[in-house]
Write a protein that holds these residues in place. Structure first.
Motif, PDB file in Angstrom:
ATOM      1  N   THR A 123      -0.155  -8.529   0.481  1.00 51.07           N
ATOM      2  CA  THR A 123       0.626  -7.315   0.662  1.00 51.07           C
ATOM      3  C   THR A 123       1.753  -7.610   1.640  1.00 51.07           C
ATOM      4  O   THR A 123       1.555  -8.305   2.636  1.00 51.07           O
ATOM      5  CB  THR A 123      -0.251  -6.156   1.175  1.00 51.07           C
ATOM      6  N   ASN A 180      -6.875  -3.394  -2.093  1.00 51.26           N
ATOM      7  CA  ASN A 180      -5.832  -3.182  -1.093  1.00 51.26           C
ATOM      8  C   ASN A 180      -5.264  -1.761  -1.150  1.00 51.26           C
ATOM      9  O   ASN A 180      -5.454  -0.966  -0.236  1.00 51.26           O
ATOM     10  CB  ASN A 180      -4.713  -4.210  -1.313  1.00 51.26           C
ATOM     11  N   ASN A 181      -4.571  -1.430  -2.238  1.00 50.40           N
ATOM     12  CA  ASN A 181      -3.841  -0.159  -2.293  1.00 50.40           C
ATOM     13  C   ASN A 181      -4.767   1.048  -2.255  1.00 50.40           C
ATOM     14  O   ASN A 181      -4.508   2.018  -1.529  1.00 50.40           O
ATOM     15  CB  ASN A 181      -2.966  -0.111  -3.541  1.00 50.40           C
ATOM     16  N   THR A 183      -7.911   1.126  -1.197  1.00 52.16           N
ATOM     17  CA  THR A 183      -8.587   1.161   0.106  1.00 52.16           C
ATOM     18  C   THR A 183      -7.678   1.760   1.162  1.00 52.16           C
ATOM     19  O   THR A 183      -8.096   2.596   1.975  1.00 52.16           O
ATOM     20  CB  THR A 183      -9.021  -0.251   0.515  1.00 52.16           C
ATOM     21  N   ASN A 184      -6.401   1.346   1.158  1.00 48.82           N
ATOM     22  CA  ASN A 184      -5.460   1.884   2.138  1.00 48.82           C
ATOM     23  C   ASN A 184      -5.277   3.392   1.944  1.00 48.82           C
ATOM     24  O   ASN A 184      -5.167   4.147   2.920  1.00 48.82           O
ATOM     25  CB  ASN A 184      -4.115   1.182   2.014  1.00 48.82           C
ATOM     26  N   HIS A 185      -5.249   3.834   0.678  1.00 49.38           N
ATOM     27  CA  HIS A 185      -5.121   5.270   0.421  1.00 49.38           C
ATOM     28  C   HIS A 185      -6.330   6.025   0.978  1.00 49.38           C
ATOM     29  O   HIS A 185      -6.179   7.100   1.597  1.00 49.38           O
ATOM     30  CB  HIS A 185      -5.000   5.523  -1.079  1.00 49.38           C
ATOM     31  N   LEU A 187      -8.209   5.106   3.450  1.00 51.38           N
ATOM     32  CA  LEU A 187      -8.081   5.117   4.911  1.00 51.38           C
ATOM     33  C   LEU A 187      -7.078   6.174   5.352  1.00 51.38           C
ATOM     34  O   LEU A 187      -7.245   6.789   6.412  1.00 51.38           O
ATOM     35  CB  LEU A 187      -7.659   3.734   5.406  1.00 51.38           C
TER      36      LEU A 187
END
Length: 264
Positions: A123, A180-181, A183-185, A187
């Motif tokens: 990323t 990644n994406n 999981t980040n959302h 969070l």
């Protein structure tokens, strides 16, 4: 075919976004030369070229591109095909995109070039330094000579370089979006819920670190915890009520709960 006795390589760079601005300095640090930068946004190309030794900014796509051993398309997926069509490539040019979801077959529309893929699994965000030796780099090419050039270029940056065909690369890209994406959302949702309760987001840091460490050390499904695994109906109901102000997140909570329980 690239003559590796003349290595390092001349790398023509198309793009000035997040990937390009991280990749270009890394290539220069590895000893390669970037003769030019072209971008749909001239200001972006000028800003990036100014950070690179002796890099020229190309203002328009109507002239034949300067010579290079490889041309990298560090663009969004949607911009790759238009750039391929708009730019004038030297005959036999080795042109590689950096996208995870685009197949090698997109180069069939440009038979005068030799297609390739130079896919960094990472990323990229402004202000974040990339540890390039640790970044997995997947390589694909339409010909053996092109693959050799891209592998050599990748190996000058990373210790984790491997051939990767279009089908598995797409699967890897989907997996990366989940890891990644998405999981980040999630969070981000957690951060918002804490803010609404007047609680600091730092409270979750030890939990997040342990969750990731545990998932990397084990098959993640085997170490799943929480009320969904326990079929804890009262807690699940309480959480449903707590999310009443956020119906989209309420539905997402229910979907994720069902997905977890389906893996048991």
């Amino acid at each position: 075919m690239t003559n590796f006795s003349t290595f390092p390589l001349r790398v023509g760079l198309v793009g000035s976004g997040r990937v390009a601005t991280q990749l270009a300095p890394a290539l220069v640090a590895a000893g390669h030369h970037i003769p030019f930068v072209w971008s749909r946004t001239l200001a972006g190309a000028e800003a990036l070229a100014a950070r690179l030794p002796a890099a020229e900014t190309l203002a328009a796509p109507d002239a034949l591109l300067p010579p290079a051993d490889v041309y990298l398309l560090a663009l969004t997926d949607a911009a790759v095909t238009p750039a391929l069509a708009a730019l004038r490539w030297p005959a036999g040019a080795l042109v590689a995109h950096t996208a995870g979801a685009l197949p090698l077959s997109i180069f069939a529309q440009q038979p005068a070039v030799r297609g390739g893929v130079f896919y960094p699994l990472q990323t990229f965000s402004p202000g974040r330094a990339i540890d390039w030796p640790t970044v997995p780099l997947g390589i694909e090419a339409a010909d053996v000579a092109g693959e050799a050039t891209l592998l050599a270029l990748a190996q000058s940056l990373s210790r984790h370089v491997f051939p990767l065909a279009s089908g598995p690369r797409l699967q890897l890209h989907v997996a990366a979006v989940f890891a990644n994406n998405f999981t980040n959302h999630l969070l981000g949702i957690a951060d918002t819920l804490l803010n609404e309760a007047g609680l600091p987001a730092t409270l979750l840091a030890p939990l997040v670190r342990e969750t990731v460490a545990k998932a990397l050390a084990n098959p993640p499904f085997t170490v799943q915890t929480g009320p969904a695994v326990r079929h804890d109906a009262p807690t699940l109901a309480a959480h449903h009520t707590a999310l009443v102000a956020h119906p989209a997140w309420q539905a997402l909570y229910a979907q994720l709960t069902a997905s977890i329980q389906a893996q048991l």
